[in-house]
Motif scaffolding. Structure first.
Motif, PDB file in Angstrom:
ATOM      1  N   ASN A 297       0.848  -1.199   0.000  1.00  0.00           N
ATOM      2  CA  ASN A 297       0.000   0.000   0.000  1.00  0.00           C
ATOM      3  C   ASN A 297       0.879   1.243   0.000  1.00  0.00           C
ATOM      4  OD1 ASN A 297      -3.040  -0.926   0.616  1.00  0.00           O
ATOM      5  ND2 ASN A 297      -1.640  -2.258   1.731  1.00  0.00           N
ATOM      6  N   ALA A 298       1.773   1.304  -0.976  1.00  0.00           N
ATOM      7  CA  ALA A 298       2.778   2.359  -1.011  1.00  0.00           C
ATOM      8  C   ALA A 298       2.153   3.755  -1.053  1.00  0.00           C
ATOM      9  CB  ALA A 298       3.698   2.157  -2.207  1.00  0.00           C
ATOM     10  N   ALA A 299       1.015   3.890  -1.696  1.00  0.00           N
ATOM     11  CA  ALA A 299       0.389   5.206  -1.800  1.00  0.00           C
ATOM     12  C   ALA A 299      -0.085   5.714  -0.444  1.00  0.00           C
ATOM     13  CB  ALA A 299      -0.790   5.138  -2.766  1.00  0.00           C
ATOM     14  N   ARG A 300      -0.385   4.795   0.455  1.00  0.00           N
ATOM     15  CA  ARG A 300      -0.870   5.178   1.793  1.00  0.00           C
ATOM     16  C   ARG A 300       0.230   5.136   2.837  1.00  0.00           C
ATOM     17  NH1 ARG A 300      -5.323   1.342   3.511  1.00  0.00           N
ATOM     18  NH2 ARG A 300      -5.634   2.919   5.138  1.00  0.00           N
ATOM     19  N   CYS A 301       1.272   4.356   2.598  1.00  0.00           N
ATOM     20  CA  CYS A 301       2.300   4.137   3.613  1.00  0.00           C
ATOM     21  C   CYS A 301       3.587   4.871   3.220  1.00  0.00           C
ATOM     22  CB  CYS A 301       2.567   2.639   3.772  1.00  0.00           C
ATOM     23  SG  CYS A 301       3.689   2.265   5.143  1.00  0.00           S
ATOM     24  N   PRO A 302       3.887   5.980   3.856  1.00  0.00           N
ATOM     25  CA  PRO A 302       5.014   6.810   3.421  1.00  0.00           C
ATOM     26  C   PRO A 302       6.389   6.206   3.658  1.00  0.00           C
ATOM     27  CG  PRO A 302       4.018   7.694   5.418  1.00  0.00           C
ATOM     28  CD  PRO A 302       3.116   6.606   4.948  1.00  0.00           C
ATOM     29  N   ARG A 308      10.838  -1.878   7.689  1.00  0.00           N
ATOM     30  CA  ARG A 308      11.621  -2.355   8.835  1.00  0.00           C
ATOM     31  C   ARG A 308      12.856  -1.479   9.033  1.00  0.00           C
ATOM     32  NH1 ARG A 308      12.144  -6.896  12.198  1.00  0.00           N
ATOM     33  NH2 ARG A 308      10.347  -7.881  11.201  1.00  0.00           N
ATOM     34  N   LYS A 309      13.535  -1.141   7.951  1.00  0.00           N
ATOM     35  CA  LYS A 309      14.725  -0.295   8.069  1.00  0.00           C
ATOM     36  C   LYS A 309      14.362   1.100   8.573  1.00  0.00           C
ATOM     37  CE  LYS A 309      18.865   1.195   5.551  1.00  0.00           C
ATOM     38  NZ  LYS A 309      18.794   2.623   5.964  1.00  0.00           N
ATOM     39  N   ALA A 310      13.224   1.609   8.114  1.00  0.00           N
ATOM     40  CA  ALA A 310      12.795   2.925   8.574  1.00  0.00           C
ATOM     41  C   ALA A 310      12.589   2.946  10.083  1.00  0.00           C
ATOM     42  CB  ALA A 310      11.511   3.341   7.855  1.00  0.00           C
ATOM     43  N   VAL A 311      11.992   1.887  10.607  1.00  0.00           N
ATOM     44  CA  VAL A 311      11.748   1.824  12.046  1.00  0.00           C
ATOM     45  C   VAL A 311      13.046   1.591  12.816  1.00  0.00           C
ATOM     46  CG1 VAL A 311      10.629   0.478  13.868  1.00  0.00           C
ATOM     47  CG2 VAL A 311       9.336   1.125  11.820  1.00  0.00           C
ATOM     48  N   TRP A 335      10.563   5.605  23.851  1.00  0.00           N
ATOM     49  CA  TRP A 335       9.272   6.116  23.417  1.00  0.00           C
ATOM     50  C   TRP A 335       8.961   5.687  21.985  1.00  0.00           C
ATOM     51  CZ3 TRP A 335       5.967   7.448  26.865  1.00  0.00           C
ATOM     52  CH2 TRP A 335       6.358   8.108  28.046  1.00  0.00           C
ATOM     53  N   VAL A 336       9.980   5.688  21.116  1.00  0.00           N
ATOM     54  CA  VAL A 336       9.751   5.247  19.735  1.00  0.00           C
ATOM     55  C   VAL A 336       9.351   3.774  19.723  1.00  0.00           C
ATOM     56  CG1 VAL A 336      10.805   4.913  17.461  1.00  0.00           C
ATOM     57  CG2 VAL A 336      11.322   6.973  18.789  1.00  0.00           C
ATOM     58  N   PHE A 337      10.049   2.965  20.515  1.00  0.00           N
ATOM     59  CA  PHE A 337       9.732   1.542  20.582  1.00  0.00           C
ATOM     60  C   PHE A 337       8.313   1.326  21.101  1.00  0.00           C
ATOM     61  CE2 PHE A 337       9.695  -2.565  22.840  1.00  0.00           C
ATOM     62  CZ  PHE A 337      10.092  -3.405  21.817  1.00  0.00           C
ATOM     63  N   LEU A 338       7.922   2.105  22.105  1.00  0.00           N
ATOM     64  CA  LEU A 338       6.577   1.962  22.656  1.00  0.00           C
ATOM     65  C   LEU A 338       5.521   2.318  21.607  1.00  0.00           C
ATOM     66  CD1 LEU A 338       5.305   1.166  25.404  1.00  0.00           C
ATOM     67  CD2 LEU A 338       5.053   3.608  25.865  1.00  0.00           C
ATOM     68  N   SER A 339       5.819   3.285  20.756  1.00  0.00           N
ATOM     69  CA  SER A 339       4.874   3.636  19.696  1.00  0.00           C
ATOM     70  C   SER A 339       4.706   2.479  18.713  1.00  0.00           C
ATOM     71  CB  SER A 339       5.323   4.898  18.966  1.00  0.00           C
ATOM     72  OG  SER A 339       6.411   4.662  18.088  1.00  0.00           O
ATOM     73  N   VAL A 340       5.773   1.740  18.461  1.00  0.00           N
ATOM     74  CA  VAL A 340       5.683   0.572  17.577  1.00  0.00           C
ATOM     75  C   VAL A 340       4.809  -0.499  18.226  1.00  0.00           C
ATOM     76  CG1 VAL A 340       6.971  -1.241  16.386  1.00  0.00           C
ATOM     77  CG2 VAL A 340       7.941   1.065  16.569  1.00  0.00           C
ATOM     78  N   ILE A 341       5.058  -0.784  19.487  1.00  0.00           N
ATOM     79  CA  ILE A 341       4.238  -1.750  20.222  1.00  0.00           C
ATOM     80  C   ILE A 341       2.768  -1.344  20.152  1.00  0.00           C
ATOM     81  CG2 ILE A 341       3.648  -2.496  22.570  1.00  0.00           C
ATOM     82  CD1 ILE A 341       5.986  -4.020  21.714  1.00  0.00           C
ATOM     83  N   ALA A 354       3.206   4.420  10.432  1.00  0.00           N
ATOM     84  CA  ALA A 354       3.942   4.855   9.240  1.00  0.00           C
ATOM     85  C   ALA A 354       4.041   6.378   9.187  1.00  0.00           C
ATOM     86  CB  ALA A 354       3.258   4.313   7.989  1.00  0.00           C
ATOM     87  N   ARG A 355       2.955   7.050   9.498  1.00  0.00           N
ATOM     88  CA  ARG A 355       2.964   8.509   9.474  1.00  0.00           C
ATOM     89  C   ARG A 355       3.808   9.075  10.609  1.00  0.00           C
ATOM     90  NH1 ARG A 355      -3.523   9.389   8.141  1.00  0.00           N
ATOM     91  NH2 ARG A 355      -3.367   9.040   5.869  1.00  0.00           N
ATOM     92  N   ALA A 356       3.775   8.410  11.763  1.00  0.00           N
ATOM     93  CA  ALA A 356       4.572   8.885  12.895  1.00  0.00           C
ATOM     94  C   ALA A 356       6.064   8.772  12.605  1.00  0.00           C
ATOM     95  CB  ALA A 356       4.213   8.099  14.151  1.00  0.00           C
ATOM     96  N   ILE A 357       6.461   7.670  11.976  1.00  0.00           N
ATOM     97  CA  ILE A 357       7.877   7.500  11.634  1.00  0.00           C
ATOM     98  C   ILE A 357       8.290   8.506  10.568  1.00  0.00           C
ATOM     99  CG2 ILE A 357       9.592   5.914  10.672  1.00  0.00           C
ATOM    100  CD1 ILE A 357       8.746   5.260  13.545  1.00  0.00           C
ATOM    101  N   GLU A 358       7.424   8.740   9.586  1.00  0.00           N
ATOM    102  CA  GLU A 358       7.728   9.754   8.568  1.00  0.00           C
ATOM    103  C   GLU A 358       7.888  11.126   9.218  1.00  0.00           C
ATOM    104  OE1 GLU A 358       5.869  11.354   4.350  1.00  0.00           O
ATOM    105  OE2 GLU A 358       4.545  11.086   6.074  1.00  0.00           O
TER     106      GLU A 358
END
Length: 522
Positions: A297-302, A308-311, A335-341, A354-358
């Motif tokens: 879903n590349a159009a929706r997922c920045p 995986r590498k982005a995270v 905090w970043v790890f907790l957001s993934v969980i 995806a948007r938070a990581i972008e």
């Protein structure tokens, strides 16, 4: 990191709030002296074996979401239960708070449906309120609310029921901000020191009471609630940890069961190490599913080029040089790890991650904090509910193990290799009970001899209570029947028409789902 459908319910609450124009809930306070009034506090608490004295409490949904659900009546009560069911003659009690939600269109009432959202530490009162807003907002179907009184309760030590509160806001922040995989000796020692501090504070405040917050004690409370609501037999819907609570009740009171739905199974026969490793495996699988969705879903997922590498890059950069959020917090790797969980508890959380990581890549960490705070029950003023205080108290009372720091350090290294993103953190997560001062009170395991059929629901993509647990719990109980949802996220009901029909038919008419029934994702 056991959690519940709280994140699902948070999304539901947000939807309700959007229509009500109000703000999200007031959680448990900083100390016992400031505890919110127990619902039904104007009436005396019933004692086990007697009927509850209900009082109207429209203020509960008002405080949570700004309004009550249309056509629903809210009443509250409490039951005074022995602090220790092994020694009820002591006279010492806890008040277990509950709410009864009744539809104005209720006909041919079957009885009460007792609900527990899991955690341990989740508020069943809040959950019942959120579920009362109807299926269009992710709540209960009208087929259920037309046949049952919905009973939410806060288990002992949780929310409004003699809440455990012994972890400071500062220590909560430090715990969540901490490096999820502390590799250096100094970083690992910081984790050790913080867990020692938390254990000491809770031991100093509660002492010998800590063992009383065990699952077995809470299961005895459930039977007192059954009597208090006037039901000859129990009808129960338990999510996540609520499946363990329900399974324990089934072993203690098999002849008092009408129907049990256990959604998001915990395997009671696993020890703490096996349970933590199972979760590490479950979260790795769920994260892999997220990355596959993102690429498709590349159009929706920045971050679709390499999710995986982005995270993992975001975690590394946050560890080396954390950004500052709008509230002044440093967006550390913890905090970043907790957001993934947090994001993996619902499929809708994938896009949010995806948007938070972008945004983090662009210098804005607030999306990360939004996700993390949903999980942590952290309010905008920096205070916390007592979710994690109760979580420690229950989990550590339940365990029969005495893990050493050396063993945890060993598992941290082994699981880092087996489960690269989540393994080391799951090992570190066991450290809290290594320094917990309370005595152990393990729950029973084994068959629920004499119990009627029990429905155990599993989700194939569940990160927190992996699908493999489902058949194990059903088999242990002896009367368990597996219902499968081929979906993503934590717990299944009431996600799709297939799941809803199967569960509702069982709860209302005691029609056990067809053996081997698998419901599609959509």
């Amino acid at each position: 990191m056991p959690r519940t459908p709280r994140l699902v319910l948070a999304a539901l609450a947000a939807a309700v709030i959007a229509t009500a124009g109000c703000t999200l809930p007031v959680f448990a306070p900083e100390d016992d002296s400031a505890a919110p009034a127990t619902p039904g506090g104007s009436a005396p608490a019933a004692v086990p074996g007697t009927q509850a004295q209900w009082t109207s409490c429209p203020e509960v949904p008002q405080e949570l979401v700004g309004r009550g659900a249309s056509g629903m009546t809210y009443d509250c009560a409490s039951v005074a239960v022995p602090q220790d069911w092994n020694n009820p003659q002591s006279g010492k009690t806890y008040d277990v708070a509950m709410i009864r939600i009744r539809s104005d269109t209720q006909t041919a009432r079957v009885g009460s449906l007792l609900i527990n959202p899991g955690g341990p530490g989740g508020s069943g009162i809040d959950t019942a309120v959120y579920l009362s807003y109807g299926q269009t907002l992710g709540g209960l179907p009208t087929e259920i609310t037309d046949k049952f009184d919905i009973i939410g309760f806060d288990p002992r030590g949780v929310g409004r029921s003699s809440p455990v509160k012994c972890i400071s806001d500062a220590d909560q922040d430090a715990s969540f901000a901490m490096e999820p995989d502390p590799k250096s000796a100094a970083a690992f020692q910081q984790a050790v020191d913080l867990n020692k501090k938390i254990g000491a504070a809770c031991g100093q405040k509660y002492g010998d009471q800590l063992a009383n917050f065990s699952t077995e004690q809470a299961a005895h409370d459930m039977d007192a609630l059954r009597t208090a609501v006037g039901d000859a037999k129990m009808t129960y819907l338990g999510f996540s940890y609520g499946t363990l609570l329900g399974a324990t009740y089934a072993q203690l009171y098999p002849d008092k069961i009408r129907a049990l739905v256990l959604d998001g199974a915990i395997d009671p026969e696993q020890d703490g190490i096996a349970s933590a490793e199972t979760q590490a495996k479950g979260f790795e699988r769920a994260f892999t599913n997220f990355t596959a969705w993102c690429k498709a879903n590349a159009a929706r997922c920045p971050i679709s080029a390499d999710p995986r590498k982005a995270v993992t890059d975001a975690l590394a950069k946050a560890q080396a040089s954390p950004l500052t959020g709008s509230d002044g917090r440093k967006a550390t790797s913890g905090w970043v790890f907790l957001s993934v969980i947090s994001s993996l508890y619902t499929e809708t959380g994938w896009l949010q991650l995806a948007r938070a990581i972008e945004s983090l890549q662009g210098g804005d960490p607030d999306g990360v904090f939004d996700l993390a705070d949903q999980y942590a029950d952290r309010k905008t003023n920096g205070s916390y509910s007592n979710l994690f205080d109760a979580n420690y108290a229950v989990n550590c009372a339940d365990t029969s193990e005495n893990l050493t720091v050396d063993k945890i350090r060993q598992l941290q290294g082994e699981w880092r290799t087996k489960y690269p993103l989540f393994g080391a953190s799951m090992a570190i997560g066991m450290m809290g009970c290594a320094f917990w001062p309370g005595k152990h009170d393990p729950y029973p395991t084994g068959a629920a001899n004499g119990a009627p059929p029990i429905v155990v629901v599993g989700t194939t993509g569940d990160p927190a209570t992996p699908y493999e647990n489902t058949a194990h719990l059903a088999s242990m109980l002896g009367t368990g029947h597996v219902l499968t949802w081929e979906g993503e996220g934590h717990t299944a009901y009431p996600s799709t028409k297939c799941i809803v029909q199967a569960v509702d038919s069982y709860l209302i008419d005691l029609q056990v789902p067809q053996e081997g029934l698998r419901c599609p994702a959509k």
